[in-house]
Motif scaffolding. Structure first.
Motif, short mmCIF file in Angstrom:
data_model
loop_
_atom_site.label_atom_id
_atom_site.label_comp_id
_atom_site.label_asym_id
_atom_site.label_seq_id
_atom_site.Cartn_x
_atom_site.Cartn_y
_atom_site.Cartn_z
N VAL A 254 7.99 -21.61 2.26
CA VAL A 254 8.20 -20.54 1.30
C VAL A 254 9.08 -19.49 1.98
O VAL A 254 9.11 -19.39 3.21
CB VAL A 254 6.85 -19.93 0.84
CG1 VAL A 254 6.15 -19.20 1.96
CG2 VAL A 254 7.03 -19.04 -0.38
N HIS A 255 9.80 -18.70 1.17
CA HIS A 255 10.66 -17.64 1.71
C HIS A 255 10.25 -16.33 1.08
O HIS A 255 9.86 -16.28 -0.10
CB HIS A 255 12.12 -17.96 1.41
CG HIS A 255 12.55 -19.28 1.97
ND1 HIS A 255 13.04 -19.43 3.24
CD2 HIS A 255 12.53 -20.53 1.42
CE1 HIS A 255 13.31 -20.71 3.46
NE2 HIS A 255 13.01 -21.40 2.38
N TRP A 256 10.34 -15.26 1.86
CA TRP A 256 9.81 -14.00 1.39
C TRP A 256 10.73 -12.83 1.73
O TRP A 256 11.54 -12.89 2.66
CB TRP A 256 8.42 -13.75 1.95
CG TRP A 256 8.24 -14.10 3.41
CD1 TRP A 256 9.07 -13.76 4.46
CD2 TRP A 256 7.18 -14.86 3.99
NE1 TRP A 256 8.57 -14.24 5.65
CE2 TRP A 256 7.42 -14.94 5.39
CE3 TRP A 256 6.03 -15.47 3.47
CZ2 TRP A 256 6.56 -15.59 6.27
CZ3 TRP A 256 5.19 -16.13 4.36
CH2 TRP A 256 5.45 -16.19 5.72
N ALA A 257 10.61 -11.75 0.96
CA ALA A 257 11.34 -10.51 1.20
C ALA A 257 10.47 -9.36 0.72
O ALA A 257 9.73 -9.50 -0.26
CB ALA A 257 12.67 -10.51 0.46
N ALA A 264 13.84 -10.07 5.13
CA ALA A 264 14.76 -10.62 4.13
C ALA A 264 15.06 -12.07 4.48
O ALA A 264 15.18 -12.42 5.65
CB ALA A 264 16.05 -9.81 4.09
N PRO A 265 15.19 -12.94 3.48
CA PRO A 265 15.48 -14.35 3.76
C PRO A 265 16.89 -14.52 4.30
O PRO A 265 17.78 -13.71 4.05
CB PRO A 265 15.34 -15.02 2.39
CG PRO A 265 14.67 -14.02 1.52
CD PRO A 265 15.02 -12.67 2.06
N ALA A 275 7.25 -15.58 -7.18
CA ALA A 275 6.40 -14.51 -7.70
C ALA A 275 6.82 -13.17 -7.12
O ALA A 275 7.48 -13.10 -6.07
CB ALA A 275 4.93 -14.78 -7.37
N VAL A 276 6.44 -12.10 -7.78
CA VAL A 276 6.48 -10.75 -7.25
C VAL A 276 5.04 -10.34 -7.01
O VAL A 276 4.17 -10.57 -7.87
CB VAL A 276 7.18 -9.77 -8.23
CG1 VAL A 276 7.11 -8.34 -7.70
CG2 VAL A 276 8.64 -10.20 -8.45
N TRP A 277 4.78 -9.70 -5.86
CA TRP A 277 3.40 -9.51 -5.40
C TRP A 277 3.00 -8.06 -5.27
O TRP A 277 3.77 -7.23 -4.78
CB TRP A 277 3.22 -10.19 -4.04
CG TRP A 277 3.47 -11.67 -4.07
CD1 TRP A 277 4.66 -12.31 -3.87
CD2 TRP A 277 2.51 -12.68 -4.37
NE1 TRP A 277 4.49 -13.67 -4.00
CE2 TRP A 277 3.19 -13.93 -4.31
CE3 TRP A 277 1.14 -12.66 -4.67
CZ2 TRP A 277 2.53 -15.14 -4.54
CZ3 TRP A 277 0.50 -13.86 -4.90
CH2 TRP A 277 1.19 -15.08 -4.83
N GLU A 311 5.45 -5.28 -3.87
CA GLU A 311 5.65 -5.14 -2.42
C GLU A 311 6.46 -6.29 -1.87
O GLU A 311 7.22 -6.10 -0.91
CB GLU A 311 4.28 -5.07 -1.72
CG GLU A 311 4.34 -4.87 -0.22
CD GLU A 311 4.96 -3.52 0.17
OE1 GLU A 311 5.50 -3.41 1.28
OE2 GLU A 311 4.88 -2.57 -0.64
N TRP A 312 6.30 -7.47 -2.44
CA TRP A 312 6.98 -8.67 -1.94
C TRP A 312 7.54 -9.48 -3.12
O TRP A 312 7.01 -9.42 -4.23
CB TRP A 312 6.00 -9.59 -1.19
CG TRP A 312 5.52 -9.03 0.12
CD1 TRP A 312 4.41 -8.27 0.33
CD2 TRP A 312 6.16 -9.19 1.39
NE1 TRP A 312 4.31 -7.94 1.66
CE2 TRP A 312 5.37 -8.50 2.33
CE3 TRP A 312 7.30 -9.86 1.82
CZ2 TRP A 312 5.69 -8.46 3.69
CZ3 TRP A 312 7.63 -9.81 3.17
CH2 TRP A 312 6.83 -9.12 4.09
#
Length: 319
Positions: A254-257, A264-265, A275-277, A311-312
């Motif tokens: 998985v990749h996240w920012a 940042a990816p 998703a937005v978290w 937040e993510w």
């Protein structure tokens, strides 16, 4: 890839802003057999334990944790005199004596933390700090993260000692644990128990708490709030619905920012938005990180939403 500074024994590499996620706690599958070659700090080991009892949470004043394990003493490295007391400062182990002398980092190698299981006849078990390493944070501009090799005697083990981080750990002497101060984490609900000033969490490589620390969200080592850290736990464990159920497994890419831009990816890696978290779980759900996943809750599309709404933001692996 990012650079590691080696203080003694450890090997591996981690791709910035891409993770191998896990349902917390970690499973016991073989890293070499996973479809995505996931480095140890992204996949990792089981939760910290001694003789089958969890020491993931310990109280610095000797109160027992949920498994009945408690700290009963601290011994400075050989040759150092003084009544040193163990604490956690800036999400790192520190020992101080009444004269103001301080031990931290490599100075703690050779020190012993004595823990005791419940029972009148239970003898203290020495956990030795036998390695120290600082690894690069996954957050831009963040300082290196202290990690420790914590070993205890076990006559049944091949070398007579065992790392407190068990599971897939092939190198007994690996620096496989980091610590978080003043906070514990509910593994069932994926929530933050903040304001526990005299508690520490021992987070083994690959655990959600260790990933949170490496992402720059330590309770003492960052300016983040408990809500931001809880959003990070929800994101890492793919707790879409916010109730604690994890929709991921060991070895899932998985990749996240994050909204602040410290994580940042890498370009060219991204698949569809997952998703937005927030601290309550996913605000929306696009393409789950595991194909075919059906969440047990109704979530809207992520169209029109961005990382600044939470937040993510996470992205599934590119096809």
């Amino acid at each position: 890839m990012y650079r590691k500074t080696y203080h003694w024994i450890f090997a591996g590499a981690v791709a910035l802003a891409a993770g191998c996620d896990e349902a917390e706690p970690a499973g016991g599958d073989d890293i070499a057999l996973r479809p995505y070659a996931c480095p140890v700090w992204k996949c990792g080991f089981n939760s910290a334990e001694v003789n089958g009892r969890s020491i993931r949470e310990l109280n610095l004043d000797g109160a027992a944790n949920s498994e009945g394990m408690r700290i009963v003493g601290f011994v400075a490295p050989l040759g150092l005199l003084g009544n040193y007391q163990l604490t956690v400062e800036n999400d790192a182990l520190v020992a101080r004596n009444p004269s103001g002398q301080t031990l931290k980092g490599l100075q703690l190698v050779g020190a012993t933390i004595l823990v005791q299981a419940p029972g009148l006849l239970a003898l203290p078990v020495p956990i030795s700090v036998l390695g120290y390493q600082e690894i690069d944070s996954w957050a831009e501009g963040a300082p290196k993260v202290p990690t420790y090799a914590l070993l205890y005697p076990d006559l049944a083990a091949l070398l007579g000692v065992r790392n407190v981080c068990s599971g897939n750990l092939l190198d007994t002497l690996a620096s496989a644990a980091t610590v978080l101060g003043g906070e514990t984490y509910d593994l069932d609900d994926k929530t933050v128990n903040a304001g526990r000033s005299r508690w520490l969490t021992i987070a083994c490589a690959g655990s959600a708490a260790a990933k949170m620390r490496l992402l720059g969200y330590g309770p003492q080592s960052s300016a983040t709030t408990p809500a931001q850290r809880q959003a990070t736990l929800k994101m890492v464990t793919a707790d879409y619905c916010g109730g604690g159920e994890s929709y991921t497994q060991n070895g899932t890419e998985v990749h996240w920012a994050n909204a602040s831009g410290t994580v940042a990816p890498q370009s060219g890696q991204l698949g569809d938005v997952e998703a937005v978290w927030t601290e309550d779980g996913a605000l929306c759900l696009g393409k789950p990180r595991i194909a075919g996943t059906v969440a047990d809750c109704s979530l809207p599309s992520c169209a029109g939403l961005a990382v600044d709404d939470g937040e993510w933001v996470t992205y599934a692996a590119a096809p």
